[in-house]
Design a protein around this motif. Structure first.
Motif, mmCIF file in Angstrom:
data_model
loop_
_atom_site.group_PDB
_atom_site.id
_atom_site.type_symbol
_atom_site.label_atom_id
_atom_site.label_comp_id
_atom_site.label_asym_id
_atom_site.label_seq_id
_atom_site.Cartn_x
_atom_site.Cartn_y
_atom_site.Cartn_z
ATOM 1 N N LEU A 421 -11.577 -9.542 -5.963
ATOM 2 C CA LEU A 421 -11.963 -8.430 -5.096
ATOM 3 C C LEU A 421 -11.103 -7.202 -5.373
ATOM 4 C CD1 LEU A 421 -13.634 -7.387 -2.660
ATOM 5 C CD2 LEU A 421 -11.791 -8.243 -1.186
ATOM 6 N N ARG A 422 -9.828 -7.413 -5.582
ATOM 7 C CA ARG A 422 -8.919 -6.300 -5.875
ATOM 8 C C ARG A 422 -9.365 -5.548 -7.130
ATOM 9 N NH1 ARG A 422 -2.568 -7.132 -7.624
ATOM 10 N NH2 ARG A 422 -2.051 -4.915 -7.929
ATOM 11 N N GLY A 423 -9.737 -6.296 -8.176
ATOM 12 C CA GLY A 423 -10.220 -5.650 -9.393
ATOM 13 C C GLY A 423 -11.538 -4.944 -9.191
ATOM 14 N N LEU A 424 -12.354 -5.449 -8.258
ATOM 15 C CA LEU A 424 -13.676 -4.866 -8.028
ATOM 16 C C LEU A 424 -13.617 -3.558 -7.258
ATOM 17 C CD1 LEU A 424 -16.795 -5.212 -8.163
ATOM 18 C CD2 LEU A 424 -16.617 -6.541 -6.046
ATOM 19 N N ILE A 425 -12.823 -3.525 -6.178
ATOM 20 C CA ILE A 425 -12.838 -2.346 -5.303
ATOM 21 C C ILE A 425 -11.635 -1.433 -5.502
ATOM 22 C CG2 ILE A 425 -14.172 -3.613 -3.593
ATOM 23 C CD1 ILE A 425 -11.686 -3.809 -1.851
ATOM 24 N N GLY A 426 -10.634 -1.859 -6.287
ATOM 25 C CA GLY A 426 -9.477 -1.021 -6.550
ATOM 26 C C GLY A 426 -8.362 -1.234 -5.545
ATOM 27 N N ASP A 427 -7.147 -0.915 -5.978
ATOM 28 C CA ASP A 427 -5.966 -1.183 -5.153
ATOM 29 C C ASP A 427 -5.977 -0.432 -3.823
ATOM 30 O OD1 ASP A 427 -5.022 -2.922 -7.032
ATOM 31 O OD2 ASP A 427 -3.150 -1.841 -7.420
ATOM 32 N N ALA A 428 -6.406 0.814 -3.824
ATOM 33 C CA ALA A 428 -6.338 1.605 -2.589
ATOM 34 C C ALA A 428 -7.161 0.954 -1.480
ATOM 35 C CB ALA A 428 -6.804 3.035 -2.851
ATOM 36 N N ALA A 429 -8.418 0.659 -1.771
ATOM 37 C CA ALA A 429 -9.282 0.045 -0.755
ATOM 38 C C ALA A 429 -8.835 -1.374 -0.443
ATOM 39 C CB ALA A 429 -10.730 0.053 -1.229
ATOM 40 N N PHE A 430 -8.398 -2.113 -1.464
ATOM 41 C CA PHE A 430 -8.015 -3.506 -1.265
ATOM 42 C C PHE A 430 -6.838 -3.621 -0.297
ATOM 43 C CE2 PHE A 430 -5.408 -7.193 -2.581
ATOM 44 C CZ PHE A 430 -6.308 -8.212 -2.274
ATOM 45 N N PHE A 431 -5.773 -2.886 -0.550
ATOM 46 C CA PHE A 431 -4.597 -3.018 0.312
ATOM 47 C C PHE A 431 -4.816 -2.373 1.680
ATOM 48 C CE2 PHE A 431 -2.684 -3.827 -3.873
ATOM 49 C CZ PHE A 431 -2.076 -5.038 -3.581
ATOM 50 N N ASP A 432 -5.666 -1.366 1.736
ATOM 51 C CA ASP A 432 -6.017 -0.805 3.043
ATOM 52 C C ASP A 432 -6.807 -1.830 3.854
ATOM 53 O OD1 ASP A 432 -6.328 0.902 5.169
ATOM 54 O OD2 ASP A 432 -7.629 2.331 4.125
ATOM 55 N N SER A 433 -7.678 -2.595 3.185
ATOM 56 C CA SER A 433 -8.450 -3.616 3.911
ATOM 57 C C SER A 433 -7.527 -4.674 4.501
ATOM 58 C CB SER A 433 -9.477 -4.265 2.967
ATOM 59 O OG SER A 433 -8.873 -5.154 2.045
ATOM 60 N N ILE A 434 -6.464 -5.011 3.787
ATOM 61 C CA ILE A 434 -5.513 -5.998 4.306
ATOM 62 C C ILE A 434 -4.786 -5.444 5.520
ATOM 63 C CG2 ILE A 434 -3.453 -7.351 3.805
ATOM 64 C CD1 ILE A 434 -4.313 -7.471 0.915
ATOM 65 N N ARG A 435 -4.350 -4.203 5.436
ATOM 66 C CA ARG A 435 -3.631 -3.612 6.581
ATOM 67 C C ARG A 435 -4.523 -3.546 7.814
ATOM 68 N NH1 ARG A 435 -0.897 -1.059 2.332
ATOM 69 N NH2 ARG A 435 -2.551 0.424 1.944
ATOM 70 N N GLN A 436 -5.771 -3.170 7.626
ATOM 71 C CA GLN A 436 -6.661 -3.091 8.792
ATOM 72 C C GLN A 436 -6.920 -4.472 9.385
ATOM 73 O OE1 GLN A 436 -10.042 -0.585 8.896
ATOM 74 N NE2 GLN A 436 -9.179 1.003 7.571
ATOM 75 N N LEU A 437 -7.026 -5.484 8.524
ATOM 76 C CA LEU A 437 -7.226 -6.844 9.019
ATOM 77 C C LEU A 437 -5.995 -7.342 9.770
ATOM 78 C CD1 LEU A 437 -8.989 -9.474 8.970
ATOM 79 C CD2 LEU A 437 -7.694 -10.107 6.910
ATOM 80 N N VAL A 438 -4.820 -7.112 9.215
ATOM 81 C CA VAL A 438 -3.590 -7.662 9.777
ATOM 82 C C VAL A 438 -3.133 -6.895 11.003
ATOM 83 C CG1 VAL A 438 -1.128 -8.033 9.321
ATOM 84 C CG2 VAL A 438 -2.831 -8.670 7.602
ATOM 85 N N TYR A 439 -3.209 -5.564 10.951
ATOM 86 C CA TYR A 439 -2.639 -4.739 12.019
ATOM 87 C C TYR A 439 -3.682 -4.068 12.908
ATOM 88 C CZ TYR A 439 1.519 -5.020 8.984
ATOM 89 O OH TYR A 439 2.561 -5.461 8.215
ATOM 90 N N GLY A 440 -4.924 -3.981 12.425
ATOM 91 C CA GLY A 440 -5.928 -3.238 13.168
ATOM 92 C C GLY A 440 -5.848 -1.747 12.944
ATOM 93 N N THR A 441 -5.051 -1.327 11.956
ATOM 94 C CA THR A 441 -4.888 0.088 11.645
ATOM 95 C C THR A 441 -4.467 0.228 10.193
ATOM 96 O OG1 THR A 441 -3.622 2.111 12.133
ATOM 97 C CG2 THR A 441 -2.510 0.016 12.509
ATOM 98 N N SER A 442 -4.791 1.376 9.586
ATOM 99 C CA SER A 442 -4.371 1.667 8.215
ATOM 100 C C SER A 442 -2.948 2.200 8.151
ATOM 101 C CB SER A 442 -5.320 2.680 7.567
ATOM 102 O OG SER A 442 -6.622 2.155 7.435
ATOM 103 N N THR A 443 -2.408 2.589 9.289
ATOM 104 C CA THR A 443 -1.076 3.200 9.319
ATOM 105 C C THR A 443 -0.174 2.451 10.294
ATOM 106 O OG1 THR A 443 -1.864 4.787 10.971
ATOM 107 C CG2 THR A 443 -1.912 5.477 8.645
ATOM 108 N N PRO A 444 0.113 1.177 10.020
ATOM 109 C CA PRO A 444 0.949 0.422 10.955
ATOM 110 C C PRO A 444 2.401 0.889 10.926
ATOM 111 C CG PRO A 444 0.586 -0.842 8.958
ATOM 112 C CD PRO A 444 -0.267 0.387 8.836
ATOM 113 N N ARG A 445 2.972 0.952 12.108
ATOM 114 C CA ARG A 445 4.387 1.231 12.247
ATOM 115 C C ARG A 445 4.906 0.381 13.402
ATOM 116 N NH1 ARG A 445 6.204 5.145 9.224
ATOM 117 N NH2 ARG A 445 8.172 5.133 10.345
ATOM 118 N N PRO A 446 6.171 0.016 13.384
ATOM 119 C CA PRO A 446 6.704 -0.781 14.491
ATOM 120 C C PRO A 446 6.377 -0.125 15.828
ATOM 121 C CG PRO A 446 8.319 -0.629 12.732
ATOM 122 C CD PRO A 446 7.197 0.298 12.355
#
Length: 577
Positions: A421-446
């Motif tokens: 999937l990372r190779g298909l959609i590119g690093d920017a979208a791939f890692f943003d998708s993980i952040r949104q899944l894990v934190y519920g936001t693209s810009t997580p901060r403590p």
């Protein structure tokens, strides 16, 4: 849970799981043996606000005395509270809002305890239930794959005790709601052990009292996974420190190790900060930075217990030069504890993402060679017998069972799918998708996120939203089908004809790269619209499909190697007899 493609053979692990399940079948009721069964209506009707848990661990008799005060908020009118608790415990007392209830008001015949309330609780009302219990906890035949207690001796002779209950569930330890969505919002733990033993716990240390030869350690944790609440008792010494996060906060570090392991423990402790640096740089902030990054040495291999990860890898470094066990368990602070699967059917969200963190960490540390080598190890372990997601509620056993369930594919197929999937959609979208899944936001901060539940469907929706495309075809094949897609290449009059053969003839327009010529040849991108594509190629010119190993696909060489290894093992065993 803690598999390794390098240190544990797939076949021996599967046998151990099967033996463990059969060994305990006569001892545990089906309700206590299986974690993640559908919740009772009364369990779905409450929000679990607080668990105040007291445990007295008695190594001399291998027994446990428990006292649980549980606070629930009713989401609908409530006439009973239903809990899960191993029926092998003896219940001495049950209270509702501070008043004892008669034995006739509660029952626990099969490990699902029903407590009739003296009077109904209205929606938005609260009720506090207390359960006092004791007995000999279920013993794990082979922790952590077999859930229960481990009663061991440290090399210096003192008691060394651990609980590991992911597979069978929290009800082997305390009265709980044994379902991924049964997390209490706040947990207080009071762990009493013989002095001078030490009992590290989840969350932050509140204090320690010592009286009459016993010590009571007090811990407090927020939103822990139900199976992440754990007991660890031993003659521990602690190494402590701090990690200064890129997000501006400071994370306490602690490693409780056995006496005599000081030098080895210091070496492992030195890896903590590097692992934190990787996860925070690539994924996002450590979710429990206001509590601690904690690790405790255990008499079993390991388990992702929130902020007190179990570690029993004997300080081994694998061929990649790092401690894979520590890194894998630590990955679950993000994929398991911060993000919790809403149902065991979504367990690949824990194990697939967690397993991908090992190759990704090696890429972070040392580059492409180690990254691809680790992925190749994972690829060699795939069985592709059962889809990793079935789209229906499943128990933990139904998911992990290698014969009837997804087994180790939730780890390695999940990981390799993410690589593709990372190779298909590119690093920017791939890692943003993980952040949104894990934190519920693209810009997580403590401070701007809380632990959350996630589903497979939610992750697919996140990927589609971020890319502006519908990748349902991708997930339909990799997640919901057992067999891998096959890439068929055939020479024709003008070159190379390519087509995908997906299970059940599903659409699969996965782009393909082809290298023309030798190792220094030109690499061309083939769009594969409709699952088919063509490359102009002069007769006799060599070619290489997928030269950068981006695609998870059916390759007969792996099945042949597995078959050969199994045959050789069987022959060796027959000869040994």
């Amino acid at each position: 849970m803690s598999p390794s493609p390098w240190l544990i053979s797939v076949s021996s692990l599967a046998l151990s799981i099967a033996l463990a399940a059969s060994a305990q079948a006569a001892e545990l009721s089906p309700l206590n043996r299986d974690s993640g069964l559908p919740r009772a209506p009364e369990q779905e009707a409450v929000a679990f606000e607080h668990a105040d848990l007291s445990f007295k661990v008695i190594p001399a008799t291998r027994s446990l005395e428990g006292d649980a005060r549980l606070t629930f908020k009713a989401k609908a009118p409530l006439t009973a509270v239903v809990l899960d608790l191993d029926r092998n415990y003896s219940v001495a007392r049950v209270e509702v809002d501070g008043q004892a209830v008669p034995a006739s008001a509660w029952s626990n015949p099969e490990g699902r305890m029903r407590i009739a309330l003296p009077q109904p609780v209205a929606a938005d009302g609260r009720v506090i239930v207390r359960v006092v219990y004791s007995g000999k906890p279920h013993v794990a035949t082979r922790a952590p794959w077999d859930g229960g207690f481990v009663w061991a001796k440290a090399p210096t002779g003192e008691p060394w005790v651990a609980s590991a209950v992911q597979g069978e569930g929290c009800d082997l330890l305390w009265p709980c709601i044994d379902h991924p969505q049964g997390e209490p919002a706040l947990v207080d733990e009071h762990i009493t052990v013989p002095a001078p033993l030490v009992a590290p716990g989840n969350g932050v240390a509140v204090g320690m009292d010592e009286r009459d030869g016993w010590r009571t350690y007090h811990w407090r944790a927020r939103d822990p996974d139900t199976y992440a609440i754990t007991l660890n008792v031993g003659p521990y010494q602690a190494i402590t420190g701090q990690y200064r996060s890129r997000y501006g906060n400071t994370v306490p570090l602690a490693f409780w190790h056995l006496k005599g392991n000081e030098d080895k423990a210091k070496g492992l402790f030195d890896e903590f900060s590097r692992m934190l640096e990787f996860f925070e740089a690539v994924i996002g902030p450590y979710p429990f930075g206001d509590e601690k990054m904690g690790v405790v040495e255990t008499p079993h291999l390991g388990m992702e217990h929130q902020t007190i990860n179990a570690y029993g890898n004997d300080y081994k470094k694998d061929k990649y030069g790092y401690d894979w066990l520590l890194q894998h368990e630590f990955s679950h602070e993000w994929f398991g504890n911060q993000l919790t699967n809403a149902d065991w059917d979504d367990m690949w969200l824990h194990e697939g993402f967690g397993s991908y963190m090992q190759p990704l960490y090696l890429q972070f540390l040392r580059g492409q060679m180690d990254y691809h080598a680790a992925l190749l190890d994972q690829r060699a372990a795939l069985t592709n017998k059962v889809p990793i997601v079935l789209g229906r509620t499943r128990t933990e056993e139904a998911v992990y069972n290698r014969e009837q369930g997804s087994g180790l594919d939730i780890y390695y197929k999940g990981s390799l799918m993410l690589h593709t999937l990372r190779g298909l959609i590119g690093d920017a979208a791939f890692f943003d998708s993980i952040r949104q899944l894990v934190y519920g936001t693209s810009t997580p901060r403590p401070g701007n996120f809380e632990p959350r539940y996630g589903t497979t469907r939610e992750y697919i929706d996140i990927v589609n939203r971020l890319t502006g495309k519908d990748y349902g075809w991708f997930f339909d094949v990799y997640l919901y089908k057992a067999a891998l897609p096959e890439l068929i290449a055939e020479r024709d009059a003008t070159g190379l004809a390519l087509r995908w053969k997906a299970p059940d003839d599903l659409p699969f327009p996965m782009p393909v790269q082809v290298r023309l010529g030798g190792n220094d040849g030109k690499v061309v991108d083939v769009p594969m619209r409709g699952g088919q594509g063509h490359v102009d190629l002069p007769a006799g010119t060599p070619y290489t499909l997928d030269p950068d190993s981006r695609l998870l696909r059916e390759e007969p060489r792996f099945a042949a190697a597995q078959k050969d290894a199994a045959a050789r093992k069987q022959a060796a065993e027959k000869k040994a007899k």
